[in-house]
Design a protein around this motif. Structure first.
Motif, PDB file in Angstrom:
ATOM      1  N   LEU A   1       1.269   4.495  -2.792  1.00 52.11           N
ATOM      2  CA  LEU A   1       1.223   5.905  -2.400  1.00 52.11           C
ATOM      3  C   LEU A   1       2.606   6.554  -2.400  1.00 52.11           C
ATOM      4  O   LEU A   1       2.790   7.621  -1.815  1.00 52.11           O
ATOM      5  CB  LEU A   1       0.606   6.025  -0.995  1.00 52.11           C
ATOM      6  CG  LEU A   1      -0.828   5.527  -0.856  1.00 52.11           C
ATOM      7  CD1 LEU A   1      -1.214   5.425   0.597  1.00 52.11           C
ATOM      8  CD2 LEU A   1      -1.767   6.442  -1.607  1.00 52.11           C
TER       9      LEU A   1
ATOM     10  N   LEU B   1      -1.734   9.625   6.213  1.00 54.28           N
ATOM     11  CA  LEU B   1      -2.076   8.311   5.670  1.00 54.28           C
ATOM     12  C   LEU B   1      -3.231   7.675   6.437  1.00 54.28           C
ATOM     13  O   LEU B   1      -4.083   6.995   5.853  1.00 54.28           O
ATOM     14  CB  LEU B   1      -0.852   7.399   5.691  1.00 54.28           C
ATOM     15  CG  LEU B   1       0.275   7.774   4.733  1.00 54.28           C
ATOM     16  CD1 LEU B   1       1.487   6.882   4.983  1.00 54.28           C
ATOM     17  CD2 LEU B   1      -0.171   7.666   3.299  1.00 54.28           C
TER      18      LEU B   1
ATOM     19  N   LYS C   1       2.893  10.206  -3.606  1.00 52.75           N
ATOM     20  CA  LYS C   1       2.244  11.128  -2.675  1.00 52.75           C
ATOM     21  C   LYS C   1       3.127  11.364  -1.451  1.00 52.75           C
ATOM     22  O   LYS C   1       3.268  12.501  -0.977  1.00 52.75           O
ATOM     23  CB  LYS C   1       0.872  10.560  -2.268  1.00 52.75           C
ATOM     24  CG  LYS C   1       0.069  11.485  -1.409  1.00 52.75           C
ATOM     25  CD  LYS C   1      -0.349  12.694  -2.203  1.00 52.75           C
ATOM     26  CE  LYS C   1      -1.263  13.565  -1.365  1.00 52.75           C
ATOM     27  NZ  LYS C   1      -1.513  14.839  -2.016  1.00 52.75           N
TER      28      LYS C   1
ATOM     29  N   ARG D   1       0.830  -1.208   0.000  1.00 59.94           N
ATOM     30  CA  ARG D   1       0.000   0.000   0.000  1.00 59.94           C
ATOM     31  C   ARG D   1       0.861   1.254   0.000  1.00 59.94           C
ATOM     32  O   ARG D   1       0.508   2.254  -0.625  1.00 59.94           O
ATOM     33  CB  ARG D   1      -0.944  -0.015   1.199  1.00 59.94           C
ATOM     34  CG  ARG D   1      -2.034  -1.077   1.021  1.00 59.94           C
ATOM     35  CD  ARG D   1      -3.103  -1.025   2.039  1.00 59.94           C
ATOM     36  NE  ARG D   1      -3.862   0.216   1.974  1.00 59.94           N
ATOM     37  CZ  ARG D   1      -4.697   0.617   2.921  1.00 59.94           C
ATOM     38  NH1 ARG D   1      -4.865  -0.140   3.981  1.00 59.94           N
ATOM     39  NH2 ARG D   1      -5.350   1.742   2.807  1.00 59.94           N
TER      40      ARG D   1
ATOM     41  N   TYR E   1      -6.609  10.016   5.509  1.00 52.01           N
ATOM     42  CA  TYR E   1      -7.085  10.047   4.128  1.00 52.01           C
ATOM     43  C   TYR E   1      -7.018   8.703   3.405  1.00 52.01           C
ATOM     44  O   TYR E   1      -7.686   8.523   2.392  1.00 52.01           O
ATOM     45  CB  TYR E   1      -6.297  11.086   3.328  1.00 52.01           C
ATOM     46  CG  TYR E   1      -6.604  12.491   3.784  1.00 52.01           C
ATOM     47  CD1 TYR E   1      -7.824  13.083   3.494  1.00 52.01           C
ATOM     48  CD2 TYR E   1      -5.675  13.197   4.533  1.00 52.01           C
ATOM     49  CE1 TYR E   1      -8.114  14.362   3.931  1.00 52.01           C
ATOM     50  CE2 TYR E   1      -5.959  14.486   4.972  1.00 52.01           C
ATOM     51  CZ  TYR E   1      -7.182  15.062   4.658  1.00 52.01           C
ATOM     52  OH  TYR E   1      -7.467  16.318   5.102  1.00 52.01           O
ATOM     53  N   HIS E   2      -6.214   7.787   3.898  1.00 50.79           N
ATOM     54  CA  HIS E   2      -6.077   6.501   3.211  1.00 50.79           C
ATOM     55  C   HIS E   2      -6.345   5.305   4.116  1.00 50.79           C
ATOM     56  O   HIS E   2      -6.189   4.161   3.680  1.00 50.79           O
ATOM     57  CB  HIS E   2      -4.672   6.375   2.595  1.00 50.79           C
ATOM     58  CG  HIS E   2      -4.412   7.394   1.534  1.00 50.79           C
ATOM     59  ND1 HIS E   2      -4.926   7.283   0.271  1.00 50.79           N
ATOM     60  CD2 HIS E   2      -3.720   8.556   1.561  1.00 50.79           C
ATOM     61  CE1 HIS E   2      -4.546   8.310  -0.455  1.00 50.79           C
ATOM     62  NE2 HIS E   2      -3.816   9.106   0.310  1.00 50.79           N
TER      63      HIS E   2
END
Length: 162
Positions: free
Chosen positions: A115, A137, A118, A111, A140-141
């Motif tokens: 990202l 993280l 970003k 994961r 938002y994720h």
């Protein structure tokens, strides 16, 4: 039929349990399989003094016994009768820890790789700290990682970037 009788004689384990232990061993990672082969050597020396002209049967019997012992060690924590010594408990916890650690690290790392751009932008251009990136993280994720894990991931990717 004669092979089945010989295996029953050498292993003293019912066929259903041998099959279950062997299927369980086939689903494990390479480290557990390697432990099974190491245990196979021990069992081979224990049953090796029997008079058998076909040594392959002895090897198969030893492998069945090794798979059965690891299978019973792995699932003995769930049973009420925990009759194990400290070495057996250490072997079980080592197997479980290796399996869990690799699974969790692989998911988080995959994961984070998705990202990666970003994370690099947040650190380089927006000058966020690793703690702030970790919080970002999470919010938002929905990815819960420690700031130190983000730092190691960032530093390893920074080396690859150069």
């Amino acid at each position: 039929m004669e092979l089945k009788k010989k295996l029953d004689n050498f292993t003293k384990v019912p066929i259903n349990r041998r099959r279950k232990a062997f299927k369980w061993l086939a689903k494990q990672d390479e480290e557990v399989v390697l432990m099974a082969f190491e245990k196979q050597k021990e069992y081979l020396f224990k049953i090796g003094n029997k008079n058998e002209e076909n040594k392959s049967i002895l090897y198969l019997s030893a492998l069945y016994l090794a798979a059965d012992s690891l299978y019973s060690l792995y699932y003995s924590q769930a049973s009420k009768n925990r009759d194990m010594n400290i070495h057996a408990v250490q072997g079980v916890t080592r197997m479980q820890a290796q399996k869990f650690k690799k699974h969790v690290q692989a998911d988080k790392y995959d994961r984070l790789l998705n990202l990666k751009n970003k994370i690099l932008v947040l650190k380089d251009e927006e000058n966020l700290s690793f703690r702030q990136i970790s919080e970002f993280l999470m919010t938002y994720h929905r990815l819960k990682v420690s700031h130190s894990y983000v730092a190691t991931f960032y530093n390893s990717n920074l080396k690859e970037k150069k």
